[in-house]
Design a protein around this motif. Structure first.
Motif, PDB file in Angstrom:
ATOM      1  N   PHE A   9       0.804  -1.229   0.189  1.00  0.00           N
ATOM      2  CA  PHE A   9      -0.062  -0.036   0.020  1.00  0.00           C
ATOM      3  C   PHE A   9       0.866   1.142  -0.028  1.00  0.00           C
ATOM      4  N   ILE A  10       1.838   0.983   0.904  1.00  0.00           N
ATOM      5  CA  ILE A  10       2.860   2.553   0.963  1.00  0.00           C
ATOM      6  C   ILE A  10       3.360   2.745  -0.303  1.00  0.00           C
ATOM      7  N   CYS A  11       3.873   1.688  -0.886  1.00  0.00           N
ATOM      8  CA  CYS A  11       4.943   1.724  -2.095  1.00  0.00           C
ATOM      9  C   CYS A  11       3.806   2.369  -3.185  1.00  0.00           C
ATOM     10  N   TYR A  13       0.875   4.162  -2.811  1.00  0.00           N
ATOM     11  CA  TYR A  13       0.774   5.463  -2.534  1.00  0.00           C
ATOM     12  C   TYR A  13       1.917   6.416  -2.988  1.00  0.00           C
ATOM     13  N   GLU A  14       3.121   6.061  -2.791  1.00  0.00           N
ATOM     14  CA  GLU A  14       4.254   6.823  -3.184  1.00  0.00           C
ATOM     15  C   GLU A  14       4.463   6.946  -4.398  1.00  0.00           C
ATOM     16  N   GLU A  15       4.329   5.869  -5.214  1.00  0.00           N
ATOM     17  CA  GLU A  15       4.563   5.772  -6.588  1.00  0.00           C
ATOM     18  C   GLU A  15       3.377   6.189  -7.545  1.00  0.00           C
ATOM     19  N   GLY A  16       2.259   6.226  -6.996  1.00  0.00           N
ATOM     20  CA  GLY A  16       1.150   6.541  -7.852  1.00  0.00           C
ATOM     21  C   GLY A  16       0.880   6.079  -8.992  1.00  0.00           C
ATOM     22  N   SER A  17       1.492   4.710  -9.175  1.00  0.00           N
ATOM     23  CA  SER A  17       1.325   3.948 -10.282  1.00  0.00           C
ATOM     24  C   SER A  17       1.479   2.365 -10.071  1.00  0.00           C
ATOM     25  N   VAL A  18       0.628   1.771 -10.458  1.00  0.00           N
ATOM     26  CA  VAL A  18       0.784   0.275 -10.289  1.00  0.00           C
ATOM     27  C   VAL A  18       1.914  -0.341 -10.966  1.00  0.00           C
ATOM     28  N   THR A  19       2.185  -0.051 -12.232  1.00  0.00           N
ATOM     29  CA  THR A  19       3.411  -0.398 -12.836  1.00  0.00           C
ATOM     30  C   THR A  19       4.749  -0.089 -12.130  1.00  0.00           C
ATOM     31  N   ARG A  20       4.901   1.032 -11.840  1.00  0.00           N
ATOM     32  CA  ARG A  20       5.997   1.547 -11.046  1.00  0.00           C
ATOM     33  C   ARG A  20       6.241   0.964  -9.678  1.00  0.00           C
ATOM     34  N   ALA A  21       5.065   1.050  -9.014  1.00  0.00           N
ATOM     35  CA  ALA A  21       4.999   0.199  -7.575  1.00  0.00           C
ATOM     36  C   ALA A  21       5.429  -1.242  -7.734  1.00  0.00           C
ATOM     37  N   ILE A  27       7.471  -7.406  -7.884  1.00  0.00           N
ATOM     38  CA  ILE A  27       6.483  -8.315  -8.011  1.00  0.00           C
ATOM     39  C   ILE A  27       5.739  -7.953  -9.203  1.00  0.00           C
ATOM     40  N   VAL A  28       4.972  -8.968  -9.731  1.00  0.00           N
ATOM     41  CA  VAL A  28       3.938  -8.708 -10.782  1.00  0.00           C
ATOM     42  C   VAL A  28       2.847  -7.932 -10.470  1.00  0.00           C
ATOM     43  N   GLN A  29       2.406  -7.189 -11.399  1.00  0.00           N
ATOM     44  CA  GLN A  29       1.152  -6.330 -11.232  1.00  0.00           C
ATOM     45  C   GLN A  29      -0.260  -6.831 -10.593  1.00  0.00           C
ATOM     46  N   PRO A  30      -0.492  -8.128 -11.061  1.00  0.00           N
ATOM     47  CA  PRO A  30      -1.768  -8.686 -10.479  1.00  0.00           C
ATOM     48  C   PRO A  30      -1.754  -8.855  -9.029  1.00  0.00           C
ATOM     49  N   ALA A  31      -0.370  -9.348  -8.637  1.00  0.00           N
ATOM     50  CA  ALA A  31      -0.584  -9.766  -7.255  1.00  0.00           C
ATOM     51  C   ALA A  31      -0.301  -8.505  -6.341  1.00  0.00           C
ATOM     52  N   LEU A  32       0.270  -7.200  -6.772  1.00  0.00           N
ATOM     53  CA  LEU A  32       0.097  -6.034  -6.097  1.00  0.00           C
ATOM     54  C   LEU A  32      -1.268  -5.535  -5.999  1.00  0.00           C
ATOM     55  N   PRO A  57      -4.906   8.588  -4.571  1.00  0.00           N
ATOM     56  CA  PRO A  57      -5.471   8.228  -3.147  1.00  0.00           C
ATOM     57  C   PRO A  57      -6.696   9.028  -2.579  1.00  0.00           C
ATOM     58  N   THR A  58      -7.720   8.217  -2.116  1.00  0.00           N
ATOM     59  CA  THR A  58      -8.848   8.947  -1.642  1.00  0.00           C
ATOM     60  C   THR A  58      -8.678   9.320  -0.299  1.00  0.00           C
ATOM     61  N   ASP A  59      -9.469  10.156   0.110  1.00  0.00           N
ATOM     62  CA  ASP A  59      -9.560  10.760   1.627  1.00  0.00           C
ATOM     63  C   ASP A  59      -9.184   9.579   2.562  1.00  0.00           C
ATOM     64  N   ALA A  60      -9.587   8.467   2.478  1.00  0.00           N
ATOM     65  CA  ALA A  60      -9.397   7.265   3.366  1.00  0.00           C
ATOM     66  C   ALA A  60      -7.813   6.570   3.233  1.00  0.00           C
ATOM     67  N   GLY A  61      -7.488   6.921   1.823  1.00  0.00           N
ATOM     68  CA  GLY A  61      -5.973   6.499   1.590  1.00  0.00           C
ATOM     69  C   GLY A  61      -5.042   7.294   2.147  1.00  0.00           C
ATOM     70  N   ASN A  62      -5.377   8.593   1.986  1.00  0.00           N
ATOM     71  CA  ASN A  62      -4.508   9.654   2.793  1.00  0.00           C
ATOM     72  C   ASN A  62      -4.411   9.586   3.956  1.00  0.00           C
ATOM     73  N   GLN A  63      -5.494   9.251   4.857  1.00  0.00           N
ATOM     74  CA  GLN A  63      -5.599   8.870   6.346  1.00  0.00           C
ATOM     75  C   GLN A  63      -4.627   7.621   6.780  1.00  0.00           C
ATOM     76  N   ALA A  64      -4.956   6.694   5.866  1.00  0.00           N
ATOM     77  CA  ALA A  64      -4.096   5.305   5.935  1.00  0.00           C
ATOM     78  C   ALA A  64      -2.688   5.553   5.878  1.00  0.00           C
ATOM     79  N   TYR A  65      -2.327   6.376   4.873  1.00  0.00           N
ATOM     80  CA  TYR A  65      -0.775   6.602   4.663  1.00  0.00           C
ATOM     81  C   TYR A  65      -0.369   7.418   5.919  1.00  0.00           C
TER      82      TYR A  65
END
Length: 314
Positions: A9-11, A13-21, A27-32, A57-65
């Motif tokens: 999740f944190i990765c 959030y910080e990357e903003g992209s499934v591919t980059r994260a 790891i492979v994207q489907p696993a993430l 990120p949603t408001d919930a995502g920002n709070q979780a981070y």
């Protein structure tokens, strides 16, 4: 909820992209995507909006981070500490520094760590004292090196360095060589450039003048001490600066300094951190290195100050 899910999740959030994260996590994207979906299901909240430009990120995502990033850092740090019981210093240190410490001490400290403890990850940010205190209280920073103007019961505090503030001028505005100590009331009539009231040094200066029944209204306010020092070098303006901020100019002979009349002004630079989170070995070494470097610079000031006084008297 698993530690692995928090890392994913944190990765993301910080990357903003499934591919980059996924690339960063190796790891492979489907696993993430699957682990993020499980986390959202467990929280009962959507953490990211899928947009054409990436994962927002949603408001919930920002709070979780904000909640989980400091916790994950502490967990990983603790794991590194257990793995390296043999004495090797590793881990990640998040540090906040006042600008003067960054300018004078940080380059040498970073050089020391990269050469002697390359496994330590260091994150450094700068800011005003109160902002750094707030970041330590929130858990965003492990520690902060600040101007400590008052007792902080909410945080643990360790002294780093104590130093005097000096009246500083450039060549065009040299005070008379006859003046040993500058009087507080005389400074009220000078062309002063000082930090603003947001700055910890300005708080110290205002407190000292208030204790003498005086106040200052500088015509120029600049929060960057390097900019103040450079401006004073080439003008007839005067400032009040800490020893470590004038080291280079004094060494080069382009600044002139005078002490203030008794009781003068001094500042206490301290390291603050949470009572609940003792400093890791890496963090303690960082603070010790900063302190050693600052103290060496302060000691050198007395040498250069004395040498300049000798040259002026000839």
């Amino acid at each position: 909820m698993e530690l692995r899910q928090l890392k994913y999740f944190i990765c993301l959030y910080e990357e903003g992209s499934v591919t980059r994260a996924a690339q960063r996590l190796n790891i492979v994207q489907p696993a993430l995507s699957a682990q993020i979906a499980k986390l959202e299901e467990e929280f009962g909240q959507v953490l990211f909006e899928r947009t054409p430009k990436g994962m927002k990120p949603t408001d919930a995502g920002n709070q979780a981070y904000r909640t989980f990033q400091p916790l994950l850092s502490k967990l990983l740090e603790a794991r590194h500490g257990m793995i390296n019981l043999a004495g090797e210093i590793t881990g990640r240190v998040s540090v906040g520094l006042i600008a003067s410490a960054t300018t004078t001490a940080l380059p040498d400290v970073l050089q020391f760590f990269t050469q002697n403890h390359p496994e330590v990850e260091i994150y450094v940010t700068t800011g005003y004292t109160q902002d750094l205190i707030d970041s330590v209280l929130s858990g965003t920073l492990d520690l902060a090196v600040i101007n400590q103007n008052r007792q902080l019961d909410s945080l643990a505090s360790t002294g780093v360095a104590d130093e005097s503030l000096f009246v500083v001028t450039g060549g065009p505005s040299r005070l008379s060589d006859e003046i040993a100590n500058v009087r507080f009331q005389d400074l009220q009539r000078m062309k002063l450039v000082l930090p603003s009231r947001r700055h910890g040094l300005r708080t110290l200066i205002d407190q000292a003048f208030a204790a003498c029944g005086l106040s200052l209204k500088p015509r120029l306010e600049i929060d960057d001490l390097l900019a103040i020092e450079e401006f004073v070098r080439h003008s007839d303006w005067v400032s009040i600066l800490p020893a470590i901020a004038i080291h280079d100019g004094l060494k080069a002979g382009v600044l002139h300094v005078h002490s203030l009349e008794s009781p003068g002004i001094s500042r206490h630079v301290a390291c603050v951190h949470s009572h609940r989170c003792p400093l890791s070995p890496a963090a303690r070494l960082f603070v010790e290195s900063i302190s050693k470097n600052m103290l060496a610079t302060i000691e050198a000031i007395e040498f250069y100050k004395g040498a300049n006084v000798f040259l002026q008297a000839r």
